[in-house]
Design a protein around this motif. Structure first.
Motif, mmCIF file in Angstrom:
data_model
loop_
_atom_site.group_PDB
_atom_site.id
_atom_site.type_symbol
_atom_site.label_atom_id
_atom_site.label_comp_id
_atom_site.label_asym_id
_atom_site.label_seq_id
_atom_site.Cartn_x
_atom_site.Cartn_y
_atom_site.Cartn_z
ATOM 1 N N TRP A 19 1.001 -1.165 -0.262
ATOM 2 C CA TRP A 19 -0.357 -0.483 0.221
ATOM 3 C C TRP A 19 1.017 1.206 0.023
ATOM 4 O O TRP A 19 0.764 1.868 -0.415
ATOM 5 N N LEU A 20 2.040 1.192 0.459
ATOM 6 C CA LEU A 20 2.727 1.944 0.534
ATOM 7 C C LEU A 20 3.412 2.693 -1.110
ATOM 8 O O LEU A 20 3.675 3.961 -1.110
ATOM 9 N N SER A 21 3.457 1.333 -1.239
ATOM 10 C CA SER A 21 4.002 2.171 -2.738
ATOM 11 C C SER A 21 3.379 2.506 -3.583
ATOM 12 O O SER A 21 3.369 3.254 -4.615
ATOM 13 N N LEU A 22 1.658 2.034 -3.549
ATOM 14 C CA LEU A 22 0.879 2.291 -4.764
ATOM 15 C C LEU A 22 1.017 3.643 -3.986
ATOM 16 O O LEU A 22 0.939 4.695 -5.213
ATOM 17 N N TRP A 23 0.532 4.103 -3.305
ATOM 18 C CA TRP A 23 0.721 4.976 -2.254
ATOM 19 C C TRP A 23 1.572 6.415 -2.952
ATOM 20 O O TRP A 23 1.924 7.679 -3.825
ATOM 21 N N GLY A 24 3.067 5.795 -2.703
ATOM 22 C CA GLY A 24 4.231 6.414 -3.754
ATOM 23 C C GLY A 24 3.974 6.468 -4.926
ATOM 24 O O GLY A 24 4.318 7.439 -5.620
ATOM 25 N N LEU A 25 3.377 5.515 -5.880
ATOM 26 C CA LEU A 25 4.038 5.199 -6.975
ATOM 27 C C LEU A 25 2.089 6.100 -7.849
ATOM 28 O O LEU A 25 2.589 7.431 -8.716
ATOM 29 N N MET A 26 1.215 6.334 -7.222
ATOM 30 C CA MET A 26 0.111 7.472 -7.450
ATOM 31 C C MET A 26 0.244 8.891 -6.827
ATOM 32 O O MET A 26 0.614 9.976 -8.268
ATOM 33 N N TRP A 27 1.015 9.564 -6.388
ATOM 34 C CA TRP A 27 1.853 10.443 -5.969
ATOM 35 C C TRP A 27 2.911 11.245 -7.096
ATOM 36 O O TRP A 27 2.946 11.384 -7.807
ATOM 37 N N ALA A 28 4.103 10.003 -7.432
ATOM 38 C CA ALA A 28 5.256 10.401 -8.087
ATOM 39 C C ALA A 28 3.856 10.694 -9.770
ATOM 40 O O ALA A 28 5.024 12.000 -10.385
ATOM 41 N N ILE A 29 2.536 9.534 -10.297
ATOM 42 C CA ILE A 29 2.389 9.855 -11.665
ATOM 43 C C ILE A 29 1.579 11.157 -11.368
ATOM 44 O O ILE A 29 1.917 12.344 -12.373
ATOM 45 N N ALA A 45 11.067 14.980 -14.572
ATOM 46 C CA ALA A 45 12.345 13.869 -14.661
ATOM 47 C C ALA A 45 12.623 12.890 -13.565
ATOM 48 O O ALA A 45 12.706 11.569 -13.197
ATOM 49 N N ALA A 46 12.848 13.477 -11.825
ATOM 50 C CA ALA A 46 12.844 13.110 -10.873
ATOM 51 C C ALA A 46 11.631 11.978 -10.657
ATOM 52 O O ALA A 46 11.570 11.057 -9.856
ATOM 53 N N CYS A 47 10.526 12.941 -10.117
ATOM 54 C CA CYS A 47 9.126 12.420 -10.505
ATOM 55 C C CYS A 47 9.379 10.577 -11.079
ATOM 56 O O CYS A 47 8.794 9.841 -10.488
ATOM 57 N N GLY A 48 9.444 10.984 -12.504
ATOM 58 C CA GLY A 48 9.701 10.037 -13.607
ATOM 59 C C GLY A 48 10.358 8.575 -12.369
ATOM 60 O O GLY A 48 10.470 7.718 -12.398
ATOM 61 N N VAL A 49 11.828 8.993 -12.114
ATOM 62 C CA VAL A 49 12.516 7.950 -11.555
ATOM 63 C C VAL A 49 11.641 7.495 -9.860
ATOM 64 O O VAL A 49 11.964 6.123 -9.683
ATOM 65 N N LEU A 50 11.059 8.416 -9.037
ATOM 66 C CA LEU A 50 10.564 7.846 -8.195
ATOM 67 C C LEU A 50 8.890 7.031 -8.757
ATOM 68 O O LEU A 50 8.965 5.966 -7.771
ATOM 69 N N LEU A 52 9.400 4.857 -11.529
ATOM 70 C CA LEU A 52 9.988 3.353 -11.554
ATOM 71 C C LEU A 52 10.336 3.586 -10.735
ATOM 72 O O LEU A 52 10.038 1.737 -9.728
ATOM 73 N N VAL A 53 10.920 3.634 -9.441
ATOM 74 C CA VAL A 53 11.329 2.786 -8.013
ATOM 75 C C VAL A 53 10.367 2.100 -7.589
ATOM 76 O O VAL A 53 10.275 1.544 -7.141
ATOM 77 N N ALA A 54 8.652 2.824 -8.058
ATOM 78 C CA ALA A 54 7.767 2.504 -6.567
ATOM 79 C C ALA A 54 7.431 1.022 -7.473
ATOM 80 O O ALA A 54 6.776 0.813 -7.084
ATOM 81 N N LEU A 55 7.354 1.465 -8.543
ATOM 82 C CA LEU A 55 6.560 0.438 -9.776
ATOM 83 C C LEU A 55 7.200 -0.818 -9.560
ATOM 84 O O LEU A 55 7.463 -1.905 -9.305
ATOM 85 N N VAL A 56 9.100 -1.024 -9.266
ATOM 86 C CA VAL A 56 9.896 -2.058 -9.093
ATOM 87 C C VAL A 56 9.248 -2.496 -7.974
ATOM 88 O O VAL A 56 9.452 -4.095 -7.461
#
Length: 104
Positions: A19-29, A45-50, A52-56
Protein backbone atom coordinates in the motif's frame (compact mmCIF):
# COMPACT_ATOMS: atom_id res chain seq x y z
CA UNK A 1 18.65 -9.39 24.08
CA UNK A 2 20.02 -9.69 20.56
CA UNK A 3 21.05 -13.01 19.12
CA UNK A 4 22.60 -11.94 15.84
CA UNK A 5 20.08 -13.95 13.81
CA UNK A 6 17.82 -11.02 12.99
CA UNK A 7 18.50 -10.89 9.23
CA UNK A 8 17.55 -14.56 8.93
CA UNK A 9 14.45 -14.30 11.09
CA UNK A 10 13.23 -10.85 10.02
CA UNK A 11 9.74 -10.59 8.59
CA UNK A 12 8.39 -7.93 6.29
CA UNK A 13 4.90 -6.45 6.40
CA UNK A 14 4.25 -7.01 2.70
CA UNK A 15 0.68 -5.75 2.77
CA UNK A 16 1.73 -2.41 4.29
CA UNK A 17 4.69 -2.20 1.94
CA UNK A 18 2.36 -2.81 -1.03
CA UNK A 19 0.00 0.00 0.00
CA UNK A 20 2.89 2.39 0.66
CA UNK A 21 4.38 1.66 -2.76
CA UNK A 22 0.95 2.18 -4.34
CA UNK A 23 0.63 5.51 -2.50
CA UNK A 24 4.09 6.55 -3.69
CA UNK A 25 3.28 5.44 -7.23
CA UNK A 26 0.14 7.58 -7.30
CA UNK A 27 2.03 10.64 -6.03
CA UNK A 28 4.86 10.08 -8.49
CA UNK A 29 2.41 9.88 -11.40
CA UNK A 30 0.65 13.02 -10.19
CA UNK A 31 3.98 14.83 -9.72
CA UNK A 32 5.22 13.82 -13.16
CA UNK A 33 2.03 15.05 -14.84
CA UNK A 34 1.98 18.28 -12.82
CA UNK A 35 5.61 19.12 -13.56
CA UNK A 36 5.24 18.32 -17.26
CA UNK A 37 2.24 20.67 -17.44
CA UNK A 38 4.17 23.33 -15.49
CA UNK A 39 7.11 23.08 -17.90
CA UNK A 40 9.64 21.77 -15.36
CA UNK A 41 11.39 18.88 -17.14
CA UNK A 42 14.00 18.31 -14.42
CA UNK A 43 11.42 17.83 -11.69
CA UNK A 44 9.29 15.74 -14.04
CA UNK A 45 12.28 13.46 -14.65
CA UNK A 46 12.87 13.17 -10.89
CA UNK A 47 9.25 12.17 -10.36
CA UNK A 48 9.58 9.73 -13.25
CA UNK A 49 12.52 8.07 -11.51
CA UNK A 50 10.46 7.82 -8.31
CA UNK A 51 7.68 6.34 -10.39
CA UNK A 52 10.01 3.60 -11.61
CA UNK A 53 11.36 2.92 -8.10
CA UNK A 54 7.83 2.58 -6.70
CA UNK A 55 6.83 0.33 -9.61
CA UNK A 56 9.84 -1.97 -9.11
CA UNK A 57 9.15 -2.11 -5.36
CA UNK A 58 5.54 -3.03 -6.01
CA UNK A 59 6.59 -5.78 -8.42
CA UNK A 60 8.98 -7.21 -5.82
CA UNK A 61 6.26 -7.13 -3.15
CA UNK A 62 3.75 -8.82 -5.44
CA UNK A 63 6.30 -11.49 -6.34
CA UNK A 64 6.98 -12.19 -2.66
CA UNK A 65 3.27 -12.35 -1.88
CA UNK A 66 2.67 -14.80 -4.74
CA UNK A 67 5.41 -17.07 -3.42
CA UNK A 68 3.20 -17.75 -0.45
CA UNK A 69 3.95 -18.05 3.22
CA UNK A 70 7.25 -19.42 4.33
CA UNK A 71 8.06 -20.62 7.81
CA UNK A 72 6.56 -18.24 10.31
CA UNK A 73 6.90 -19.13 13.97
CA UNK A 74 3.64 -19.21 15.91
CA UNK A 75 2.70 -17.01 18.84
CA UNK A 76 4.12 -19.55 21.29
CA UNK A 77 7.62 -19.32 19.75
CA UNK A 78 9.68 -16.44 21.15
CA UNK A 79 11.23 -14.12 18.58
CA UNK A 80 14.71 -14.65 20.02
CA UNK A 81 16.48 -17.63 21.46
CA UNK A 82 15.65 -17.85 25.15
CA UNK A 83 18.28 -16.62 27.56
CA UNK A 84 20.49 -19.33 28.93
CA UNK A 85 20.15 -19.98 32.60
CA UNK A 86 23.22 -20.03 34.73
CA UNK A 87 26.15 -17.69 35.10
CA UNK A 88 26.60 -15.03 32.42
CA UNK A 89 28.97 -15.90 29.63
CA UNK A 90 32.35 -14.25 29.74
CA UNK A 91 34.13 -12.73 26.80
CA UNK A 92 37.11 -14.54 25.34
CA UNK A 93 40.43 -13.42 26.84
CA UNK A 94 41.40 -11.48 23.70
CA UNK A 95 38.41 -9.17 24.11
CA UNK A 96 38.73 -8.45 27.80
CA UNK A 97 39.66 -4.98 28.88
CA UNK A 98 42.95 -4.64 30.66
CA UNK A 99 42.57 -4.06 34.40
CA UNK A 100 42.51 -0.45 35.50
CA UNK A 101 45.68 0.79 36.98
CA UNK A 102 44.85 2.58 40.20
CA UNK A 103 47.37 5.02 41.58
CA UNK A 104 48.39 4.24 45.12
Amino acid sequence: MRTGSEPRTARSALRARFWLSLWGLMWAIFGTAAFVLAGRPGWAAACGVLWLVALVDMAVVLRHRRQGPHYQPGPDVPPYAPAESGPPRRRPPSYRRPPRHRPT
